[in-house]
Design an enzyme around this catalytic site. Structure first.
Site, PDB file in Angstrom:
ATOM      1  N   LYS A  55       0.838  -1.270  -0.109  1.00 24.14           N
ATOM      2  CA  LYS A  55      -0.018   0.027   0.064  1.00 24.14           C
ATOM      3  C   LYS A  55       1.038   1.377   0.136  1.00 24.14           C
ATOM      4  O   LYS A  55       0.721   2.161  -0.991  1.00 24.14           O
ATOM      5  CB  LYS A  55      -1.041   0.044   1.238  1.00 24.14           C
ATOM      6  N   ASN A  92     -16.088  -8.372  -0.688  1.00 23.47           N
ATOM      7  CA  ASN A  92     -15.938  -6.936  -0.860  1.00 23.47           C
ATOM      8  C   ASN A  92     -14.643  -6.330  -1.406  1.00 23.47           C
ATOM      9  O   ASN A  92     -14.089  -5.229  -1.298  1.00 23.47           O
ATOM     10  CB  ASN A  92     -15.838  -6.467   0.540  1.00 23.47           C
ATOM     11  N   ASP A 121     -13.220   3.920  10.002  1.00 19.41           N
ATOM     12  CA  ASP A 121     -13.837   3.136   9.079  1.00 19.41           C
ATOM     13  C   ASP A 121     -15.320   2.985   9.277  1.00 19.41           C
ATOM     14  O   ASP A 121     -15.717   3.021  10.600  1.00 19.41           O
ATOM     15  CB  ASP A 121     -13.401   1.705   9.260  1.00 19.41           C
ATOM     16  N   TYR A 127      -9.446  -2.587  -2.517  1.00 14.16           N
ATOM     17  CA  TYR A 127      -9.362  -2.259  -4.225  1.00 14.16           C
ATOM     18  C   TYR A 127      -8.188  -1.782  -4.183  1.00 14.16           C
ATOM     19  O   TYR A 127      -7.783  -0.752  -3.230  1.00 14.16           O
ATOM     20  CB  TYR A 127     -10.661  -1.620  -4.886  1.00 14.16           C
ATOM     21  N   ARG A 160      -6.445   0.377  -1.454  1.00 14.24           N
ATOM     22  CA  ARG A 160      -7.244   0.616  -0.365  1.00 14.24           C
ATOM     23  C   ARG A 160      -7.370  -0.371   0.396  1.00 14.24           C
ATOM     24  O   ARG A 160      -7.741  -1.677   0.027  1.00 14.24           O
ATOM     25  CB  ARG A 160      -8.597   1.049  -0.920  1.00 14.24           C
ATOM     26  N   CYS A 161      -7.233  -0.524   1.668  1.00 14.69           N
ATOM     27  CA  CYS A 161      -7.121  -1.695   2.733  1.00 14.69           C
ATOM     28  C   CYS A 161      -8.322  -1.266   3.638  1.00 14.69           C
ATOM     29  O   CYS A 161      -8.519  -0.199   4.160  1.00 14.69           O
ATOM     30  CB  CYS A 161      -5.944  -2.063   3.368  1.00 14.69           C
ATOM     31  N   ASP A 181     -26.490   3.301   5.429  1.00 11.78           N
ATOM     32  CA  ASP A 181     -25.588   2.888   4.209  1.00 11.78           C
ATOM     33  C   ASP A 181     -25.724   1.346   4.117  1.00 11.78           C
ATOM     34  O   ASP A 181     -25.820   0.685   5.269  1.00 11.78           O
ATOM     35  CB  ASP A 181     -24.450   3.517   4.221  1.00 11.78           C
ATOM     36  N   CYS A 238     -23.547   1.141  -3.745  1.00 14.98           N
ATOM     37  CA  CYS A 238     -22.673   1.184  -4.872  1.00 14.98           C
ATOM     38  C   CYS A 238     -22.078   0.044  -5.323  1.00 14.98           C
ATOM     39  O   CYS A 238     -22.026  -1.119  -4.868  1.00 14.98           O
ATOM     40  CB  CYS A 238     -21.481   2.101  -4.241  1.00 14.98           C
ATOM     41  N   HIS A 289     -13.438   7.523  -6.955  1.00 14.01           N
ATOM     42  CA  HIS A 289     -12.559   6.569  -6.670  1.00 14.01           C
ATOM     43  C   HIS A 289     -11.284   7.098  -7.510  1.00 14.01           C
ATOM     44  O   HIS A 289     -10.125   6.409  -7.622  1.00 14.01           O
ATOM     45  CB  HIS A 289     -13.003   5.135  -7.010  1.00 14.01           C
TER      46      HIS A 289
END
EC number: 2.1.1.14
Length: 764
Positions: free
Chosen positions: A19, A119, A498, A521, A524-525, A608, A652, A703
């Site tokens: 990362k 995810n 988070d 992704y 992104r962790c 959400d 999303c 993103h």
């Protein structure tokens, strides 16, 4: 001898080294050579870790700078035309993933979707009817040779040709009758060339992932699979092919490959344990079976006795030489190791197993099968003790929660009035303009925010100092939103690390790892919380901070909550009770928070649920059961409020066409959805099914670091009006702004609100 094998290992490193490496490259702090050398070092560490643990088959090409699907697209030359004028290599590669904006260049990223029901996200391939494939096998071959250079014979992993084409989509403007699977015969020669090169480099086994073999497919796909694997198995007599399936049962799709001359099949016996017996009956004598006995998607220790019982069934039927012991899927979905976990309660830590520990579990089970149980008696005894400790622990169950679950009534699952009546009351109370603007929730989590949070956790600043800092960030966020004309404000979520972890920290039944990071992704962790027992809310979680934010403005302030299904999906969940029961416990906790927010004067509350579609079972026959309890959980969390209180939800990166009736049954007053990367195709579902509630299709992709122009936003909003009535449209980004920088956010939101104001004038 039963072989100890692995399907894939986490990429990020023990301390998220990848990362930091990738993000430093993006920011210009390191050059390409530093990026490539750092990645090479990390791969070597992971291969040696697996070798030293005793694995017989170690994967290569499971590494990626972003995701394995975009790697595959790059390897086979599937690069959309908009990127063709960029510099080849990493500039083109990362532009496909993130978009690129620089002088003379402004290209958006490719679409991003969830990887089956996980995810994890992948970059969607785009195919042309006359697609020209070209093989760039450098990464795949180079990584195989890297491992070989340090004395490790790996099993290269590639995505299968049929699944790869099914994961993609036709390029915009392609004929309606075109389907990517029609390109299979054009793609196969490139696969044959790749396999030939791997064989030439010395590979003896190759793992070809075909996850679509657990999806409902028409019988016509037998032809495609037969064509593909009849060709690929002829490439080299020395190269053996393992087809890997995971996440569900293969079922009748076994017919598609059972007669092809492959050498092994992998099946997921964690998600679909019932499939073993039927497959054992049908497996040809020349085919080995890889048993996915170790949970590759959760963090609980494997019950060795249960796993050995299942493995012994296979050995009795096939012989040990035709049996592989493996995780259920790639270990990409689990954290690196429990070795750095110093703060988890020792009792609960003893129940856990991360990727490194799961490798050891695979090896232990293999040794028990090959050398008899006495050879690993110490490990077996320790495992039995851990399993029994968890089973009998008094910390898992709460009589209060169990009593609440018994007192649920039908009225707790529905709003007091139908939507049209609620809509009138909400418009009267909130006084919003047409094309109301809002954001999805979070604002940039800057380095300063993260640094102050870290100081607070380390005890370097006290609660009062931390609270004062957070309040200043909230006020800055509120003033900015007022300045540009946002209609329904958010507080920015600066106090939250988070969207799931924050709430888990305020609920009983959760624990948290210190370093349990999992890739979502790119770089992104996320650090999923761990649900180990019954869940309940001891105290209000967000009320005071949202009240403070509302005190700063006369505009409506949204209360921001995470929904029960998303709390479930994005946590490591207890496996000792049905997931439905855990979700309803979460829903009751969120319901209490919703009621407290309303009592505190908050009239807009967003719950959400981006993971509702993600959690949909892969087999359609299992859909109704899941959707019934998933929607019920949302209703349980969101109802009981006054009709004038507006309930929002956010979803999303999902294909909503198949679940639009369930989304309607959720009966949220406003839903915001990802729309910017998917070329408006998601809106077809809402138009065709005549969705009646209000909706905010995301106007731009958060993103990507690129800032959308006003003209781009205007064009997109005009297109949205073709699908959705102007009386129902909200204007917003497609997701939260947490990962973006303030300069990008300020410019993009200013453009967005200006366009909303312009449309109000046009439509007046």
């Amino acid at each position: 001898m039963a072989l100890a094998t692995n399907l894939g290992f986490p990429r990020m490193g023990a301390n998220r080294e990848l990362k930091r490496l990738v993000e430093n490259f993006w920011s210009g702090k390191v050059d390409e050579n530093a990026l490539l050398n750092g990645a090479k070092k990390l791969r070597e560490e992971h291969w040696l870790l697996q070798k030293n643990a005793g694995l017989d088959h170690i994967p290569s090409n499971d590494f990626s700078f972003y995701d394995q699907v975009v790697d595959h697209s790059y390897a086979f030359g599937v690069i959309p035309a908009r990127y063709k004028n960029l510099n080849p290599g990493l500039e083109t590669y990362f532009a496909m993933c993130r978009g690129l904006q620089k002088p003379g260049v402004d290209v958006p990223a490719c679409e991003m979707k969830k990887w089956f029901d996980t995810n994890y996200h992948y970059i969607v391939p785009e195919f042309e009817p006359n697609q020209q494939f070209s093989l760039n096998s450098a990464k795949i071959i180079d990584e195989y040779n890297e491992a070989k250079a340090v004395g490790i014979q790996t099993r290269p992993v590639i995505l299968g040709p049929v699944s790869y084409l099914l994961l993609g989509k036709p390029i915009r403007g392609a004929p309606q009758e075109f389907e990517p699977i029609q390109l299979l015969n054009r793609l196969l020669p490139l696969y044959e060339e790749l396999l030939s090169k791997l064989a030439g480099a010395g590979a003896t086994w190759i793992q070809i992932d075909e996850p679509y073999l657990v999806i409902d497919l028409p019988s016509t796909f037998k032809k495609e699979y037969a064509s593909a694997y009849s060709a690929l198995t002829k490439v080299s007599p020395q190269l053996k092919i393992l087809i890997a399936t995971y996440f569900e049962r293969i079922g009748t799709n076994l017919d598609f490959i059972i007669d092809t001359p492959i050498n092994a099949i992998h099946i997921d016996l964690v998600r679909a344990p019932g499939q073993l017996e039927s497959i054992l009956k049908r497996l040809p004598a020349t085919v080995s079976l890889s048993l996915g006995l170790i949970n590759g998607r959760n963090i609980w220790k494997t019950n060795f006795d249960a796993a050995l019982t299942e493995a012994q069934k296979a050995i009795t039927a096939l012989g040990s030489e035709r049996v592989f012991i493996a995780p259920s899927c790639s270990l990409l979905h689990t954290p690196h190791s429990i070795q750095s976990e110093k703060k988890i309660d020792p009792e609960i830590l003893d129940w856990l197993s991360f990727a490194t520990e799961k490798i050891k579990e695979i090896v232990t089970i293999s040794k028990a099968l090959n050398n008899n149980a006495q050879s690993v008696q110490i490990e077996l005894d320790a495992n039995r003790k851990s399993i029994q400790s968890r089973k009998t622990s008094t910390r898992i169950h709460s009589t209060i929660v169990q009593q609440k679950m018994k007192t649920l009534t039908p009225d707790m699952f529905k709003r007091k009035d139908p939507f049209r009546e609620r809509q009138l009351k909400q418009r009267q109370k909130l006084g919003l303009p047409s094309f109301p603007t809002t954001t999805v929730g979070s604002f940039p989590q800057t380095k300063e925010v993260r640094a102050v949070r870290a100081k607070f956790k380390k005890g370097e600043i006290d609660q009062a100092q931390y609270d004062d800092f957070i309040k200043k960030e909230i006020e800055k966020c509120v003033r900015f939103q007022e300045e540009i004309g946002i209609d329904v404000l958010v507080h920015g979520e600066f106090e939250r690390n988070d969207m799931v972890e924050y709430f888990g920290e305020n609920l009983q039944g959760y624990i948290f790892s210190g370093n349990g990071w999992v890739q979502s992704y790119g770089s992104r962790c996320i650090k999923p919380p761990i649900i180990f027992g019954d869940v309940f809310r001891p105290n209000p979680m967000t009320v005071e901070i949202v009240k403070y934010a509302q005190s700063l403005t006369s505009k409506p302030m949204k209360g921001m909550l995470t929904g029960p299904v998303t709390m479930l999906q994005w946590s490591f969940v207890r496996d000792d009770q049905p997931r439905k029961d855990t979700t309803f416990q979460l829903a009751l906790a969120i319901r209490e928070e919703v009621h407290d927010l309303e009592a505190a004067g908050i009239s807009v509350i967003q719950i959400d649920e981006p993971a509702i579609r993600e959690g949909l079972p892969l087999r359609k026959e299992d859909w109704n059961e899941y959707l019934n309890w998933a929607v019920d959980a949302f209703l349980l969390s969101s109802t009981g409020v006054d009709s004038s209180t507006q309930i929002h939800t956010h979803m999303c990166y999902s294909d909503f066409n198949d679940i639009i009736e369930s989304i309607q049954r959720m009966d949220a007053d406003v839903i915001t959805i990802e729309n910017s990367r998917s070329d408006l195709k998601l809106l077809n579902a809402f138009e065709k099914r005549e969705y009646t509630n209000e909706i905010g299709p995301g106007l731009y992709d958060i993103h990507s670091p690129r800032v959308p122009s006003k003209e781009e936003l205007k064009t997109r909003l005009q297109a949205i009006l073709k699908y959705i009535s102007k009386n129902l449209i909200w204007v917003n980004p497609d997701c939260g702004l947490k990962t973006r920088g303030w300069s990008e956010v300020e410019a993009a939101l200013k453009n967005m609100t200006d366009i909303a104001k312009e449309f109000r004038t046009i439509e007046a």
